[in-house]
Design a protein around this motif. Structure first.
Motif, short mmCIF file in Angstrom:
data_model
loop_
_atom_site.label_atom_id
_atom_site.label_comp_id
_atom_site.label_asym_id
_atom_site.label_seq_id
_atom_site.Cartn_x
_atom_site.Cartn_y
_atom_site.Cartn_z
N ARG A 136 40.09 37.47 -3.33
CA ARG A 136 41.23 36.79 -3.95
C ARG A 136 41.79 35.68 -3.07
NH1 ARG A 136 43.05 37.68 -8.60
NH2 ARG A 136 41.95 39.31 -9.71
N ASP A 137 41.50 35.74 -1.76
CA ASP A 137 42.02 34.65 -0.92
C ASP A 137 40.86 33.97 -0.20
OD1 ASP A 137 42.10 35.45 2.21
OD2 ASP A 137 42.14 37.20 0.90
N LEU A 138 41.15 32.79 0.33
CA LEU A 138 40.08 31.99 0.93
C LEU A 138 40.12 32.02 2.46
CD1 LEU A 138 40.15 28.85 -1.42
CD2 LEU A 138 39.04 31.05 -1.78
N GLU A 139 41.02 32.82 3.01
CA GLU A 139 41.17 32.90 4.47
C GLU A 139 39.84 33.34 5.10
OE1 GLU A 139 44.32 32.33 5.98
OE2 GLU A 139 43.09 32.32 7.82
N GLY A 140 39.31 32.52 5.97
CA GLY A 140 38.08 32.88 6.67
C GLY A 140 36.80 32.69 5.85
N LEU A 141 36.95 32.28 4.59
CA LEU A 141 35.76 32.04 3.75
C LEU A 141 34.97 30.88 4.37
CD1 LEU A 141 34.76 32.79 0.69
CD2 LEU A 141 35.60 30.49 0.19
N ARG A 142 33.66 31.02 4.39
CA ARG A 142 32.84 29.94 4.97
C ARG A 142 32.26 29.08 3.85
NH1 ARG A 142 28.96 33.82 7.89
NH2 ARG A 142 29.27 34.71 5.83
N VAL A 143 32.52 27.79 3.92
CA VAL A 143 32.11 26.87 2.85
C VAL A 143 31.35 25.69 3.45
CG1 VAL A 143 32.87 25.44 0.90
CG2 VAL A 143 34.22 27.45 1.55
N ALA A 144 30.18 25.39 2.89
CA ALA A 144 29.42 24.19 3.31
C ALA A 144 29.63 23.11 2.27
CB ALA A 144 27.93 24.54 3.40
N ILE A 145 30.05 21.94 2.70
CA ILE A 145 30.27 20.81 1.77
C ILE A 145 29.22 19.74 2.04
CG2 ILE A 145 31.89 19.10 0.88
CD1 ILE A 145 34.20 20.79 1.78
N GLN A 146 28.43 19.45 0.99
CA GLN A 146 27.40 18.40 1.10
C GLN A 146 28.01 17.10 0.56
OE1 GLN A 146 24.44 18.41 -1.97
NE2 GLN A 146 22.81 17.71 -0.60
N GLY A 147 28.39 16.20 1.46
CA GLY A 147 28.97 14.92 1.03
C GLY A 147 30.49 14.95 1.12
N VAL A 148 31.04 14.22 2.12
CA VAL A 148 32.50 14.18 2.25
C VAL A 148 33.00 12.77 1.92
CG1 VAL A 148 32.84 16.18 3.73
CG2 VAL A 148 32.23 14.00 4.78
N GLY A 149 32.67 12.32 0.71
CA GLY A 149 33.16 11.03 0.21
C GLY A 149 34.51 11.22 -0.43
N HIS A 150 34.76 10.50 -1.51
CA HIS A 150 36.09 10.53 -2.14
C HIS A 150 36.52 11.94 -2.49
CE1 HIS A 150 35.22 6.23 -2.79
NE2 HIS A 150 36.52 6.14 -2.63
N VAL A 151 35.65 12.69 -3.19
CA VAL A 151 36.04 14.03 -3.64
C VAL A 151 35.87 15.05 -2.50
CG1 VAL A 151 35.66 15.85 -5.33
CG2 VAL A 151 35.32 13.48 -6.00
N GLY A 152 34.73 15.00 -1.82
CA GLY A 152 34.42 15.99 -0.78
C GLY A 152 35.49 16.05 0.30
N GLU A 153 36.02 14.89 0.67
CA GLU A 153 37.04 14.88 1.73
C GLU A 153 38.32 15.60 1.26
OE1 GLU A 153 38.12 11.07 3.42
OE2 GLU A 153 39.93 11.96 4.31
N HIS A 154 38.77 15.28 0.04
CA HIS A 154 39.97 15.96 -0.48
C HIS A 154 39.73 17.46 -0.60
CE1 HIS A 154 42.44 12.50 -1.45
NE2 HIS A 154 41.44 11.92 -2.06
N LEU A 155 38.54 17.82 -1.05
CA LEU A 155 38.22 19.25 -1.20
C LEU A 155 38.27 19.93 0.17
CD1 LEU A 155 37.22 21.64 -2.93
CD2 LEU A 155 34.87 20.88 -2.47
N ALA A 156 37.70 19.28 1.17
CA ALA A 156 37.69 19.85 2.53
C ALA A 156 39.13 20.11 3.00
CB ALA A 156 36.98 18.89 3.48
N ARG A 157 40.03 19.19 2.70
CA ARG A 157 41.42 19.36 3.13
C ARG A 157 42.09 20.55 2.42
NH1 ARG A 157 42.72 15.15 6.26
NH2 ARG A 157 41.50 13.25 5.94
N HIS A 158 41.84 20.68 1.12
CA HIS A 158 42.42 21.83 0.38
C HIS A 158 41.89 23.14 0.96
CE1 HIS A 158 44.45 19.53 -2.66
NE2 HIS A 158 43.34 19.03 -3.19
N LEU A 159 40.59 23.18 1.22
CA LEU A 159 39.99 24.42 1.72
C LEU A 159 40.51 24.74 3.12
CD1 LEU A 159 36.37 23.85 0.38
CD2 LEU A 159 37.88 25.75 -0.25
N HIS A 160 40.62 23.71 3.92
CA HIS A 160 41.13 23.90 5.29
C HIS A 160 42.56 24.46 5.23
CE1 HIS A 160 41.88 23.15 9.50
NE2 HIS A 160 42.96 22.45 9.17
N ALA A 161 43.37 23.89 4.34
CA ALA A 161 44.76 24.35 4.22
C ALA A 161 44.81 25.80 3.75
CB ALA A 161 45.52 23.45 3.24
#
Ligand code: NAD
Length: 347
Positions: A169-194
């Motif tokens: 139910r929570d994303l704490e410590g979840l490991r995520v690989a992001i392929q491509g940190v362009g316009h969308v990938g970068e914003h997604l990375a920030r949400h996941l990091h937060a």
């Protein structure tokens, strides 16, 4: 080159070729379906090697928009436009105005918007010759770039996929690989990091990658090895067709959820993922945040918060798709297609 016999024709309502000698415009507008409303879809400007290649692209993309808008429950059909031109060298105001006239000639059956190769500034020029254009900056509306909304939708989709695929139910410590940190990938990375996720990032653009990774304390890897990363979730946010049969065999992740369009290199890949016990999040459901926001802009009562909360509904739609997929022992990709077809009257 036959249109009616084309493998991707899929009963398009209209496929229109447009040209303008003075500006050099060569364009195609494809309207796949208008049962739910006018066909909205972006304008792609790309130096296609041939007319046949442009036709295939516009047919696939426009069909995808019908499915995307139907599952996002928007009062919109599906369409798309392409201009055969190099956006870096051939894009002139004359070409864009001619495109606007071409869009206008369809009387609102097709509504255009920004896509790869076209920008918000281009939409302003197109708006000089047609009213059937979205994604313009207006007073009180900050958008133009749909990427932050798309990324928020992917984040909501990922939370749903993680609940269903990993029982978390929570994303704490979840490991995520992001392929491509362009316009969308970068914003997604920030949400996941937060949200406390641990990230492994890659991009062919090493400069932008290193900068973001340092800021978020993320690991980086090469574009060739991202599929082998020891992660829980793989998020394709670069180009289409990232999931080939080879890649599926290599994935360590148990959930796939990302922004890229047309992630499956071929439809059968959905079953390969299922056979490997990997939960696949249908791409056009996950990445509908941008079009949901654009649809909201068409309303007089636009509010950013209302658009964002509507985007969160992507998670609810996916809860339904994943539950039905489990019940029917089918891939979520097939279930999503069926559900979309029911919604636009071809079920
Ligand atoms: P973008 O061009 O800004 O970002 C793509 C990134 O992927 C770039 O940084 C690029 O360098 C990188 N990349 C390209 N090939 C790569 C590879 N082989 N390995 C690793 N990285 C690679 O595009 P975007 O707007 O962020 O969109 C990303 C994807 O999401 C696209 O497939 C797009 O069609 C889809 N999409 C975007 C939106 C949106 O709102 N922008 C909406 C729906 C779908």
């Amino acid at each position: 080159m036959s249109v009616f016999e084309h493998p991707d024709f899929d009963h398009h309502r209209q496929v229109v070729f447009g040209s303008d000698e003075a500006s050099g415009l060569r364009a195609i507008i494809a309207i796949h379906d208008t049962h739910r409303g006018p066909a909205l879809g972006g304008l792609r400007i790309y130096p296609y090697a041939s007319e046949a290649e442009a036709l295939t692209d516009v047919l696939r993309l426009s069909r995808g928009m019908t499915y995307k808008s139907a599952l996002a429950d928007l009062p919109l059909g599906g369409g798309k436009a392409v201009i055969i031109a190099d956006p870096r060298t051939d894009k002139t105001p004359g070409l864009l105005r001619a495109m606007g006239r071409f869009v206008d000639s369809l009387g609102g059956a097709y509504i255009t918007a920004e896509d790869s190769g076209s920008s918000e500034a281009d939409m302003q020029i197109i708006a000089e010759t047609t009213a059937h254009v979205c994604g313009l900056r207006r007073d009180g509306i900050e958008s133009g770039d749909p990427s932050p909304f798309t990324a928020w939708g992917v984040f909501c989709a990922l939370r749903s996929a993680v609940r269903h695929g990993l029982g978390r139910r929570d994303l704490e410590g979840l490991r995520v690989a992001i392929q491509g940190v362009g316009h969308v990938g970068e914003h997604l990375a920030r949400h996941l990091h937060a949200a406390g996720a641990r990230l492994v990032l890659t991009d062919v653009n090493r400069g932008a990658l290193t900068h973001l990774a340092e800021e978020l304390g993320a690991e980086t890897t090469t574009p060739e090895t991202i599929f082998d990363a020891e992660v829980d979730v793989f998020a394709p946010c670069a180009l289409g067709a990232a999931l080939s049969s080879d890649v599926v065999e290599r994935l360590r992740a148990k959930v796939v959820c990302g922004a890229a369009n047309n992630q499956l290199a071929s439809p059968e890949i959905a079953e390969r993922l299922m056979a490997r016990g990997i939960l696949y999040t249908p791409d056009y459901v996950a990445n509908a945040g941008g079009v949901i926001e654009i649809a909201w802009q068409r309303r007089d009562d636009y509010r950013r918060e209302a658009a964002m909360s509507r985007i969160e509904g992507i998670g609810t739609t996916l809860d339904e798709i994943f539950a039905r997929a489990t019940r029917e022992r089918r891939s979520p990709a097939r279930v999503a297609d069926d559900l979309a077809r029911e919604r636009f009257g071809r079920g």
